[in-house]
Design an enzyme around this catalytic site. Sequence first.
Site, PDB file in Angstrom:
ATOM      1  CD1 TRP A 102      -2.221  -2.160   1.791  1.00 32.77           C
ATOM      2  CD2 TRP A 102      -3.050  -1.130  -0.025  1.00 32.77           C
ATOM      3  NE1 TRP A 102      -3.270  -2.914   1.306  1.00 32.77           N
ATOM      4  CE2 TRP A 102      -3.795  -2.306   0.206  1.00 32.77           C
ATOM      5  CE3 TRP A 102      -3.374  -0.325  -1.116  1.00 32.77           C
ATOM      6  CZ2 TRP A 102      -4.861  -2.698  -0.612  1.00 32.77           C
ATOM      7  CZ3 TRP A 102      -4.430  -0.709  -1.936  1.00 32.77           C
ATOM      8  CH2 TRP A 102      -5.161  -1.880  -1.681  1.00 32.77           C
ATOM      9  CG  ASP A 171      -3.282   3.833   3.998  1.00 34.72           C
ATOM     10  OD1 ASP A 171      -4.317   3.648   4.679  1.00 34.72           O
ATOM     11  OD2 ASP A 171      -3.053   3.228   2.934  1.00 34.72           O
ATOM     12  CE  LYS A 195      -8.803  -3.134   4.114  1.00 32.83           C
ATOM     13  NZ  LYS A 195      -7.971  -2.244   3.306  1.00 32.83           N
TER      14      LYS A 195
HETATM   15  C1  PLP Z   1      -7.464  -1.798   2.113  1.00 33.13           C
HETATM   16  C2  PLP Z   1      -6.380  -0.790   2.115  1.00 33.13           C
HETATM   17  C3  PLP Z   1      -6.302   0.214   1.142  1.00 33.13           C
HETATM   18  C4  PLP Z   1      -7.265   0.305  -0.005  1.00 33.13           C
HETATM   19  O1  PLP Z   1      -8.413   0.885   0.422  1.00 33.13           O
HETATM   20  P1  PLP Z   1      -9.585   1.296  -0.605  1.00 33.13           P
HETATM   21  O2  PLP Z   1     -10.588   1.823   0.353  1.00 33.13           O
HETATM   22  O3  PLP Z   1      -9.984   0.060  -1.319  1.00 33.13           O
HETATM   23  O4  PLP Z   1      -9.049   2.333  -1.507  1.00 33.13           O
HETATM   24  C5  PLP Z   1      -5.283   1.131   1.247  1.00 33.13           C
HETATM   25  N1  PLP Z   1      -4.395   1.086   2.238  1.00 33.13           N
HETATM   26  C6  PLP Z   1      -4.420   0.131   3.194  1.00 33.13           C
HETATM   27  C7  PLP Z   1      -3.401   0.125   4.277  1.00 33.13           C
HETATM   28  C8  PLP Z   1      -5.422  -0.840   3.157  1.00 33.13           C
HETATM   29  O5  PLP Z   1      -5.466  -1.787   4.106  1.00 33.13           O
END
Ligand code: PLP
Length: 358
Positions: A102, A171, A195
Site C-alpha cells: 500500500w 494511511d 476494515k
Molecule cells: C485496504 C487498504 C487500502 C485500499 O483501500 P480502498 O478503500 O480500497 O481504496 C489502502 N491502504 C491500506 C493500508 C489498506 O489496508
Amino acid sequence: MSRVYNFSAGPAALPLEVLETMRRDIPDWQGTGMSVMEVSHRGAEFVELAARSTRNLRELLSVPDDYSILFTQGGATLQMAMAPLNLAGRGDTADYVITGSWGKKAAGEASKFLNVNVAADASGDKFTLIPDEASWNRSENAAYLHYTPNETIAGVEFHYVPGGDVPLVADMSSTILSRPIDVSKFGVIYAGAQKNIGPAGITVVIVRNDLLERAPGDLPHLMTWRAYAESDSMTNTPPTLAWYVADLVFAWLKERGGVEAMAEVNERKAKKLYAAIDASDFYSAPVREDCRSWMNVPFVLADDALDKRFLEESKAAGFANLKGHRSVGGMRASIYNAVPEAAVDALIEFMKEFEKNV
Ligand SMILES: *Cc1c(COP(=O)(O)O)cnc(C)c1O
C-alpha cells in the site's frame, strides 16, 4: 442463521450486534417510516447522525480540537492522490516510507503530482520488516512524510510513531481504532472504512486545520479537503448507508470501553496466535517479531502442498477467508476489532488439530 468466523482482510467482519441493529432499523429508521437510505442527508435525523458520529470518533481517538474529521468517498486509494494534491505543489518533494504494497502504491500515485523521495523501502526484504528509522534517507525540505502504520498484505505494523518535524501523513486503513493513538503527532490520518470502521464506500480523513490551507484553489471541489471541512462533509450527497453503519460501529466501540479496551483484546488475540505459530515447526510467520501486525497475521505452512487442504478443511470447519494474499502466499488471518477472541481461540485449536492429523 449460521455465522462463520470471518478472517477477511477487507471488506471485513462487522460486529453481529451492528448487523442486528441494521436489520431492525431498515424498514423504519428512527420512527421516520423510511430506511436511512431513503431520507435526505440534509434532514434533521441524518444531520444528527453525522454530528454524533463525528463527535464519537473524536472522543474514541481523542482527536484534538484543531483537527477536522472528514468523511469522503473514493476509499483510501483516492486519498493517496488527495494527500499530495492538498499538501504540496508540483515542484515540491515528499518523503515516502515503503514497508508494503500500500505504501508503494501511495508513492506511485504521489509521483504523478510531485517529487517523491523514497526515504526507505523494505521491498528487498519482501516486506517482512521495517527498516531502522535511523537509516531512512529523508529529504531536507519535505512537504510531508507518508507512511503506512499497518501494511495489510504483508502484516507489518509500526509499534511506534516516526519522529521529525514535517507533517506525518498516515494511511491507517487497517489499524485505525485498534488501539489508542496520539493524533497530535500526525498531520493527516486517512482510512478506508471496510476494515475497522464499517462497510466500503466511506473514508475517514483526520487533518490538522492549518494543513487545510495548503490546497490550491484550482483543485476539483470534491478533491479538496477544505471543502469537506467547510460543509461538515456534505459537499455533495455523502454515502449515507455506509455512514450510518460507521455510526453504529462507533457506538459499539464506545459501549465496549473504546480503543483502550480494544487494544487490550487485540494485543492478546495477536500474541496468542503468533505464539501458537512460533511454537510449531509446521507453521511459521515470516514477519520480524518487533513489527508483526496486531490486525493481519500472515503465516505459511512448512509444506505449501498442504495449503489447499488447509483451506478446504478450515472452511468446512467454519473459518472463512484464511487464504493469504497472492503476493505472499500461505495464509492470513485478519483479526480486526469485530473478530472476537473466541474466533482466534478456535482457529488456534483448528491449526493444532490440522497439524496433528496431516
Ligand atoms: C485496504 C487498504 C487500502 C485500499 O483501500 P480502498 O478503500 O480500497 O481504496 C489502502 N491502504 C491500506 C493500508 C489498506 O489496508
